[in-house]
Design an enzyme around this catalytic site. Structure first.
Site: not given
Ligand code: NAP
Length: 304
Positions: A136, A139-140
């Site tokens: 992701c 997200c990261d």
């Protein structure tokens, strides 16, 4: 046992939440059961640019809008993992949706479980997940600000991830096993204008490097068989999805890849059970087709 629901939707992604909206607007009671957070896969998409009516919207905002819309209409929402669907034989036509906590009776069930990330299947992939390997970028991605990262895959997700990461990372490699990309040409063209993006084509990731955290990948060129080390701190895997329908194998028919067999009317062949979105057999898996399925399934389920 709780009260009998008109419709239970399993999964709160785009298909599931759209289905809830249509069911609620048809005057039905709708319970949505979701194992994780609502929103589904689109939450991980930094920028949606192909949904009609929006020039550009983040996947998170899109999902949030959908959730709020369904909530305002009266959706009941619970965070519970569904483990199976059974027939209540003593009460003709009713289904029992079984979760890890409860059993819910309903007139109709819509399965809208989407799909989960496919893994590369490399040695140490699980061990290094969260230690440099991610599924992701939204997200990261920020963890890799100013550092080098690679994206593997050639679909829309990989292209969008690479575009997103090019805003943070010093260098972004896009590793794809073929010459041509599966994803939209417009995104490929955008990537080609980015100075910090390098396309590594006809290549596959062969090995993940690093002791406790990832510090590189070995990449094999499938044309000349050469092996090249890329020094990267992050590897974003975007090689497609696989369905997550095993819990429903006894209730509906699955195809050889595990997708629920259902047509454009979202009917599964089992009375009272419908399938909508990426979890069903279909040719095009897009945000707009997931929403379309949600509408169809919501209306069909409302007739039960
Ligand atoms: P996808 O379209 O299935 O693409 C997966 C990519 O990964 C392909 O390029 C495939 O290569 C490659 N791949 C598969 N297995 C691999 C392996 N073991 N090793 C290396 N490469 C591998 O998946 P996606 O990009 O996640 O997209 C899924 C669906 O969502 C698509 O329909 C896509 O259009 C849609 N989507 C839409 C949006 C949007 O609407 N904004 C955003 C993201 C995704 P090959 O090409 O060689 O098969």
């Amino acid at each position: 046992m709780k009260d009998i629901n008109d419709i239970i939707v399993i999964g709160a992604g785009t298909a599931g939440l759209t289905c809830a909206i249509y069911g609620l607007r048809a005057g039905k009671s709708v319970l949505v059961l979701e194992e994780k957070m609502y929103g589904g896969q689109i939450v991980n998409t930094p920028s949606v640019e192909n949904y009609p009516g929006y020039k550009n919207i983040s996947g998170f905002e899109f999902a949030n809008n959908l959730y709020e819309q369904a909530k305002a209409l009266g959706m009941e929402y619970r965070n519970e993992k569904v483990t199976g669907i059974k027939t209540c034989s003593e009460k003709n036509g009713l289904r029992a949706v079984v979760t890890e906590k409860e059993t819910y009776e309903t007139r109709a069930v819509v399965i809208a479980t989407g799909a989960k990330n496919r893994m590369l299947g490399l040695e140490r992939e699980k061990e290094l997940t969260g230690k440099g390997v991610s599924y992701c970028a939204t997200c990261d991605g920020a963890f890799f600000k100013g550092r080098a990262a690679a994206v593997v895959g050639g679909g829309n997700t990989a292209l969008e991830d690479a575009l997103f990461l090019s805003n943070y990372c010093s260098k972004v490699y896009v590793i794809h096993r073929r010459e041509e990309f599966r994803g939209d040409k417009s995104d490929v063209d955008k990537l080609k204008t980015k100075e910090n993006v390098e396309l590594v084509l006809n290549s596959t990731v062969e090995e993940l490097l690093g002791e406790n955290t990832l510090n590189g990948v070995n990449v094999r060129n499938v044309n000349d068989n050469t092996l090249t080390k890329l020094s990267v701190d992050g590897l974003f895997v975007a090689v497609g999805q696989v369905p997550d329908n095993e819990s429903f194998r006894e209730a509906v028919k699955l195809d050889d890849k595990g997708y629920i067999v259902a047509g454009e009317d979202c009917r599964t062949g089992t009375d009272g059970i419908f399938a909508a979105g990426d979890c069903r057999t279909k040719g095009v898996r897009q945000l707009v087709t997931a929403a379309g399925d949600g509408a169809v399934a919501g209306l069909e389920a409302s007739k039960v």
